[in-house]
Design an enzyme around this catalytic site. Structure first.
Site, PDB file in Angstrom:
ATOM      1  N   TRP A   1      15.614  -0.440  -7.456  1.00 10.46           N
ATOM      2  CA  TRP A   1      16.153   0.821  -6.935  1.00 10.46           C
ATOM      3  C   TRP A   1      17.446   1.357  -7.413  1.00 10.46           C
ATOM      4  O   TRP A   1      18.320   0.614  -7.051  1.00 10.46           O
ATOM      5  CB  TRP A   1      15.170   1.681  -6.058  1.00 10.46           C
ATOM      6  CG  TRP A   1      15.281   2.022  -5.341  1.00 10.46           C
ATOM      7  CD1 TRP A   1      14.544   3.528  -5.596  1.00 10.46           C
ATOM      8  CD2 TRP A   1      16.364   3.286  -4.753  1.00 10.46           C
ATOM      9  NE1 TRP A   1      14.362   4.951  -5.530  1.00 10.46           N
ATOM     10  CE2 TRP A   1      16.398   4.378  -4.422  1.00 10.46           C
ATOM     11  CE3 TRP A   1      17.411   2.862  -4.034  1.00 10.46           C
ATOM     12  CZ2 TRP A   1      17.081   5.655  -3.970  1.00 10.46           C
ATOM     13  CZ3 TRP A   1      17.812   3.554  -3.039  1.00 10.46           C
ATOM     14  CH2 TRP A   1      18.167   5.588  -2.749  1.00 10.46           C
TER      15      TRP A   1
ATOM     16  N   ASP B   1       8.154  16.555  -2.972  1.00  6.69           N
ATOM     17  CA  ASP B   1       7.675  15.865  -1.358  1.00  6.69           C
ATOM     18  C   ASP B   1       8.060  16.835  -0.654  1.00  6.69           C
ATOM     19  O   ASP B   1       8.792  17.486  -0.616  1.00  6.69           O
ATOM     20  CB  ASP B   1       8.220  15.209  -1.023  1.00  6.69           C
ATOM     21  CG  ASP B   1       7.439  13.553  -0.275  1.00  6.69           C
ATOM     22  OD1 ASP B   1       6.567  14.481   0.081  1.00  6.69           O
ATOM     23  OD2 ASP B   1       8.244  13.009   0.195  1.00  6.69           O
TER      24      ASP B   1
ATOM     25  N   ARG C   1       8.549   1.988   3.292  1.00  7.98           N
ATOM     26  CA  ARG C   1       8.926   3.859   3.878  1.00  7.98           C
ATOM     27  C   ARG C   1       7.951   4.093   5.117  1.00  7.98           C
ATOM     28  O   ARG C   1       7.437   5.741   4.742  1.00  7.98           O
ATOM     29  CB  ARG C   1       8.814   4.500   2.120  1.00  7.98           C
ATOM     30  CG  ARG C   1       9.184   5.910   2.464  1.00  7.98           C
ATOM     31  CD  ARG C   1       9.376   6.113   1.097  1.00  7.98           C
ATOM     32  NE  ARG C   1      10.733   7.694   0.643  1.00  7.98           N
ATOM     33  CZ  ARG C   1      10.019   8.887   0.421  1.00  7.98           C
ATOM     34  NH1 ARG C   1       8.955   8.846  -0.714  1.00  7.98           N
ATOM     35  NH2 ARG C   1      11.137   9.827   0.333  1.00  7.98           N
TER      36      ARG C   1
ATOM     37  N   LYS D   1       3.761  16.045 -10.648  1.00  7.81           N
ATOM     38  CA  LYS D   1       4.452  14.464 -11.344  1.00  7.81           C
ATOM     39  C   LYS D   1       4.190  13.329 -10.371  1.00  7.81           C
ATOM     40  O   LYS D   1       3.831  13.831  -8.694  1.00  7.81           O
ATOM     41  CB  LYS D   1       6.171  14.714  -9.820  1.00  7.81           C
ATOM     42  CG  LYS D   1       6.572  13.399  -9.935  1.00  7.81           C
ATOM     43  CD  LYS D   1       7.707  14.201  -9.929  1.00  7.81           C
ATOM     44  CE  LYS D   1       9.143  12.828  -8.797  1.00  7.81           C
ATOM     45  NZ  LYS D   1      10.419  13.014  -8.288  1.00  7.81           N
ATOM     46  N   TRP D   2       3.713  12.289 -10.244  1.00 11.43           N
ATOM     47  CA  TRP D   2       3.037  11.625  -9.718  1.00 11.43           C
ATOM     48  C   TRP D   2       3.555  10.352  -9.509  1.00 11.43           C
ATOM     49  O   TRP D   2       3.618   9.267  -9.626  1.00 11.43           O
ATOM     50  CB  TRP D   2       1.612  11.187 -10.460  1.00 11.43           C
ATOM     51  CG  TRP D   2       0.437   9.925  -9.844  1.00 11.43           C
ATOM     52  CD1 TRP D   2       0.545   8.427  -9.302  1.00 11.43           C
ATOM     53  CD2 TRP D   2      -0.867  10.084 -10.059  1.00 11.43           C
ATOM     54  NE1 TRP D   2      -0.454   8.444  -8.447  1.00 11.43           N
ATOM     55  CE2 TRP D   2      -1.537   8.874  -8.863  1.00 11.43           C
ATOM     56  CE3 TRP D   2      -1.549  11.456  -9.836  1.00 11.43           C
ATOM     57  CZ2 TRP D   2      -2.512   8.831  -8.811  1.00 11.43           C
ATOM     58  CZ3 TRP D   2      -3.624  10.803  -9.712  1.00 11.43           C
ATOM     59  CH2 TRP D   2      -3.478   9.924  -9.043  1.00 11.43           C
ATOM     60  N   ASP D   3       3.912  10.043  -7.821  1.00  8.66           N
ATOM     61  CA  ASP D   3       4.207   8.942  -7.706  1.00  8.66           C
ATOM     62  C   ASP D   3       3.688   7.994  -7.151  1.00  8.66           C
ATOM     63  O   ASP D   3       2.678   8.169  -6.216  1.00  8.66           O
ATOM     64  CB  ASP D   3       5.752   9.842  -6.311  1.00  8.66           C
ATOM     65  CG  ASP D   3       6.992   8.863  -5.863  1.00  8.66           C
ATOM     66  OD1 ASP D   3       7.386   8.041  -6.356  1.00  8.66           O
ATOM     67  OD2 ASP D   3       7.446   9.973  -6.105  1.00  8.66           O
TER      68      ASP D   3
ATOM     69  N   CYS E   1       6.486   7.982 -11.825  1.00  5.10           N
ATOM     70  CA  CYS E   1       7.036   8.016 -11.227  1.00  5.10           C
ATOM     71  C   CYS E   1       6.828   6.653 -10.032  1.00  5.10           C
ATOM     72  O   CYS E   1       5.838   6.975  -9.285  1.00  5.10           O
ATOM     73  CB  CYS E   1       7.827   9.289 -10.955  1.00  5.10           C
ATOM     74  SG  CYS E   1       8.911   9.263  -9.406  1.00  5.10           S
TER      75      CYS E   1
ATOM     76  N   ASP F   1      16.000   6.914  -9.140  1.00  5.77           N
ATOM     77  CA  ASP F   1      16.375   8.088  -8.160  1.00  5.77           C
ATOM     78  C   ASP F   1      17.917   8.385  -8.461  1.00  5.77           C
ATOM     79  O   ASP F   1      18.302   9.197  -8.271  1.00  5.77           O
ATOM     80  CB  ASP F   1      15.624   7.809  -6.736  1.00  5.77           C
ATOM     81  CG  ASP F   1      14.231   7.504  -6.814  1.00  5.77           C
ATOM     82  OD1 ASP F   1      14.175   8.796  -7.442  1.00  5.77           O
ATOM     83  OD2 ASP F   1      13.480   7.584  -5.718  1.00  5.77           O
TER      84      ASP F   1
HETATM   85  C1  GLA Z   1      10.449   9.139  -4.932  1.00 10.19           C
HETATM   86  C2  GLA Z   1      10.435  10.103  -5.917  1.00 10.19           C
HETATM   87  C3  GLA Z   1      11.731  10.994  -5.741  1.00 10.19           C
HETATM   88  C4  GLA Z   1      10.994  11.704  -4.897  1.00 10.19           C
HETATM   89  C5  GLA Z   1      10.501  11.195  -3.368  1.00 10.19           C
HETATM   90  C6  GLA Z   1       9.757  12.014  -2.870  1.00 10.19           C
HETATM   91  O1  GLA Z   1      11.488   8.850  -4.848  1.00 10.19           O
HETATM   92  O2  GLA Z   1      11.287   8.919  -7.122  1.00 10.19           O
HETATM   93  O3  GLA Z   1      11.883  11.832  -7.057  1.00 10.19           O
HETATM   94  O4  GLA Z   1       9.969  12.742  -5.317  1.00 10.19           O
HETATM   95  O5  GLA Z   1      10.068  10.086  -3.301  1.00 10.19           O
HETATM   96  O6  GLA Z   1       9.594  11.806  -1.339  1.00 10.19           O
END
Ligand code: GLA
Length: 707
Positions: free
Chosen positions: A177, A342, A418, A451-453, A501, A523
């Protein structure tokens, strides 16, 4: 036509402009690999089709370069297929049973059929070749034609044999990360080098592509054999060198803790593993992959919009009035898309709660999302939103209603990462929940971008709703269900664009890129670190999907201060976004940003769809430089970055690539003023760079005088 079958010799030949791939059936019925590399006359190799015994310990050496290793008999190389039949037998005897060659548009496909001599198992090996690419897409498919279940203990997509090199060097990406896509090299010797993910998704620690060369290839020249796998779950790529000097790179879905039970009449297809060959060095490899992704993988050819994302500015404190203020500043700078990250939903005031409750937070948006979206549209931008549908916080309405919807083992406490757990999306009701809330969100609001995380790994992989003998299917089912959700959403909302993402760049591969218009590589938005991450990314993936944001200085992650121009230039080498807290930016900074964004819009087609040449790397120089050229070689842009000048050092002249030698080019962007030089001069004598001090950068535009 690229595929030729020499029936008289039982020889298969795939021939593209710059590559031959040849294999055949030997007298024992083994599909023996013969050649992958520069074009050859395939028939000449027929005499090499023979089994080869060294001793009773190595009785069938040619099986080390079998097209697909069926585990059974005296084969010990990494298996392509390993099964367990209903009666407990674990030995395959696959016999060749014919082939077909078919054409689908500009694609040609060779399919070989193999059948087990006793059990009802058919395997089809697919080789698909696209005209104009020195690439082959390969995958294997198993069909149960018998009456009992067959358990697939390992089914890889393909094995790539590379033979007769004096030395084998493998290049791959490693990371973690905030430090994804770091390039690594290793010299292979007898044994295996495995790169893999066992965390449930593609992962930041490794990425499913490889390159093998003889050790001397550089950006411009050298023979390179490479491959990239299209799978977003557990995967492995195993480079195995035998005691006889044969190297084979096998890859596909990871067999670790994995099984797939194939009922009678069922078929399982492994994901495609694309392999290619070039004599054009690492640059040649990357440009081929970039073009392949643009033309054959990505869902659209549209240019990426310049976006603003408010995550680093407001984090979870997403309030309509602040977002509107940010949107107004962004619009002033020329931003085309405003994205709320978020924090807009449920009780999401931190990462401890709310995930899973996909209703608009009424305190943050008292009049709904519409108030913000209307303003964003009025400002001339479109609107995007963040979601993380696979996850849930235990502190959420969703979890309180459905504690059994997460992956878990009933006798174990689930690991929270998290503060969240992962949903068992293979349960039909969970999949439906995701489809329903996404459909509601996208139909009730004017949303152009998602944006799909996915912010955690899979742990305690208990697959509720499935019997004990199917528990190990979780790793595959998660990915299959994810792909089917994306397929459904893209069909329902064809105009909505998607970004992949996963806490940064942990889910980027040729599998998810079939559905995603763009990707978030990390990130880490520090402009200097990012250059290294983006360089590694570009080895396998096109800069056209590589989202890069300009954020604040000092950077939130490491405190580094960098000039705004350096931050912009770094982000302009991919698809540009802005992620800083614009409320803190001065008018002069907003004005400077607007000029950079305007300049970016001019060069955007070059960067996102042009030919990329990596000219210099921080891996071995204080200078990083990258160039983009259009197909016609009339237009080009170069970005040059100095990390730190030492001892009053001067940089050597920077030699460019990809231009037409005889053309005269106008050069803009040099502090010394405009210049006009010929392509030959630019490529062989170079241009002097007057970069100075720390974190200095230049954007140099090179345009041909004649059209
Ligand atoms: C992840 C994404 C970030 C952001 C955060 C939000 O870490 O990579 O870009 O969207 O989540 O919680």
């Amino acid at each position: 036509m690229p595929i030729t079958v020499h029936d008289d010799l039982q020889l298969f030949e795939i021939r593209t402009a710059g590559m031959s791939y040849v294999f055949g059936l030997n007298e024992k019925g083994i599909l023996q690999h013969l050649h992958w590399g520069e074009p050859v006359a395939g028939r000449d190799l027929a005499h090499r089709l023979r089994s080869w015994t060294h001793s009773s310990f190595d009785a069938e050496v040619e099986r080390e370069c079998e097209e697909m290793s069926f585990w059974g008999g005296v084969g010990y190389a990494e298996p392509g297929l390993k099964v367990r039949f209903a009666d407990g037998v674990r030995d395959l005897r696959m016999r060749f049973d014919g082939y077909l060659v078919e054409t689908e548009g500009d694609l040609e496909r060779l399919v070989l059929t193999m059948r087990d001599e006793h059990y009802g198992l058919t395997v089809r090996l697919h080789y698909r070749v696209a005209a104009g690419f020195d690439l082959i897409e390969r995958w294997a498919e198993a069909e149960n034609t018998g009456s009992g279940d067959i358990v697939l203990e390992q089914i890889l997509s393909a094995a790539w044999s590379i033979s007769s090199l004096p030395r084998y060097r493998m290049t791959h990406a490693a990371g973690r990360w905030a430090g994804e896509y770091q390039l690594r090299e290793t010299v292979l010797s007898e044994g295996k080098k495995t790169i893999e993910s066992r965390r449930g998704f593609t992962g930041p620690h490794a990425n499913p592509w490889f390159a093998v060369d003889e050790g001397g290839a550089d950006e411009d020249a050298g023979r390179i054999w490479f491959g990239a796998l299209g799978w977003s779950g557990n995967w492995k790529i195993v480079a195995e060198q035998s005691s006889f000097g044969i190297v084979r790179v096998s890859g596909g879905i990871h067999d670790f803790d994995s099984e797939w039970r194939l009922g009678p009449g069922e078929t399982f297809a492994a994901p495609a593993f694309v392999g290619g060959f070039t004599i054009g060095g690492f640059g040649g490899m990357s440009r081929m992959l970039h073009r392949y992704e643009r033309e054959r993988i990505l869902p659209s050819k549209a240019l990426r919009k310049v976006l603003y994302n408010s995550w680093e500015a407001t984090a979870f404190d997403v309030r309509v009035e602040d977002q509107i203020e940010l949107a107004r500043k962004a619009a002033k700078m020329g931003v085309e898309r405003f994205v709320v990250d978020d924090g807009w939903f449920g009780a999401r005031d931190s990462d401890r709660a709310g995930l899973g409750d996909w209703t608009v937070n009424p305190v943050k948006f008292p009049h709904g999302l519409g108030e913000l979206i209307d303003e964003v549209k009025r400002l001339g931008m479109d609107f995007g939103i963040w979601v993380e549908p696979e996850s849930v916080n235990p502190d959420s309405e969703l979890y309180r209603r459905h504690p059994d919807w997460v992956y878990h083992f009933p006798t174990r406490t689930g690991s929270e990462l998290r503060n969240q757990l992962l949903l068992n999306i293979s349960k039909p009701e969970v999949k439906q929940y995701i489809l329903d809330f996404m459909t509601r969100l996208l139909s009730e609001h004017d949303i152009a971008f998602v944006k799909w995380d996915m912010n955690r790994t899979i742990t305690e992989p208990g697959l509720g709703g499935f019997p004990p003998e199917r528990q190990k299917e979780i790793w595959i089912r998660h990915v299959q269900t994810l792909y089917s959700i994306w397929t459904e959403l893209r069909a329902r909302f064809p105009r909505v664009e998607f970004e992949t993402c996963a806490g940064g760049g942990a889910r980027i591969d040729l599998g998810i890129l079939r559905f995603a218009d763009q990707a978030w590589p990390s990130d880490n938005t520090d402009a200097l670190d990012r250059l290294r991450i983006q360089e590694g990314f570009s080895y396998a993936y096109t800069p056209g999907v590589m989202m890069c944001w300009v954020t604040d200085s000092p950077n939130g992650l490491n405190g580094r201060r960098a000039p705004l121009s350096f931050r912009f230039h770094s982000a302009m080498t991919g698809a540009l976004g802005i992620g800083g807290n614009l409320k803190e930016w001065t008018d002069a900074e907003i004005e400077e940003a607007a000029a950079h964004i305007a300049a970016y819009k001019q060069i955007r087609p070059l960067v996102q769809q042009g030919l990329q040449y990596r000219l210099s790397s921080f891996r071995d120089s204080p200078l990083m430089a990258v160039q983009y050229v259009n197909e016609a070689r009339t237009d080009s842009v170069v970005f040059a970055f100095l990390h730190a000048q030492q001892f009053a050092g001067r940089l050597p002249a920077l030699r460019l690539r990809g231009l037409a030698a005889d053309r005269l080019y106008d050069i803009g962007g040099l502090p010394e003023g405009p210049l006009a030089l010929h392509g030959s001069t630019l490529m062989h004598a170079g241009i002097p760079l007057s970069l100075r001090g720390d974190l200095d950068s230049l954007l140099i535009r090179i345009r041909s005088r004649e059209a």
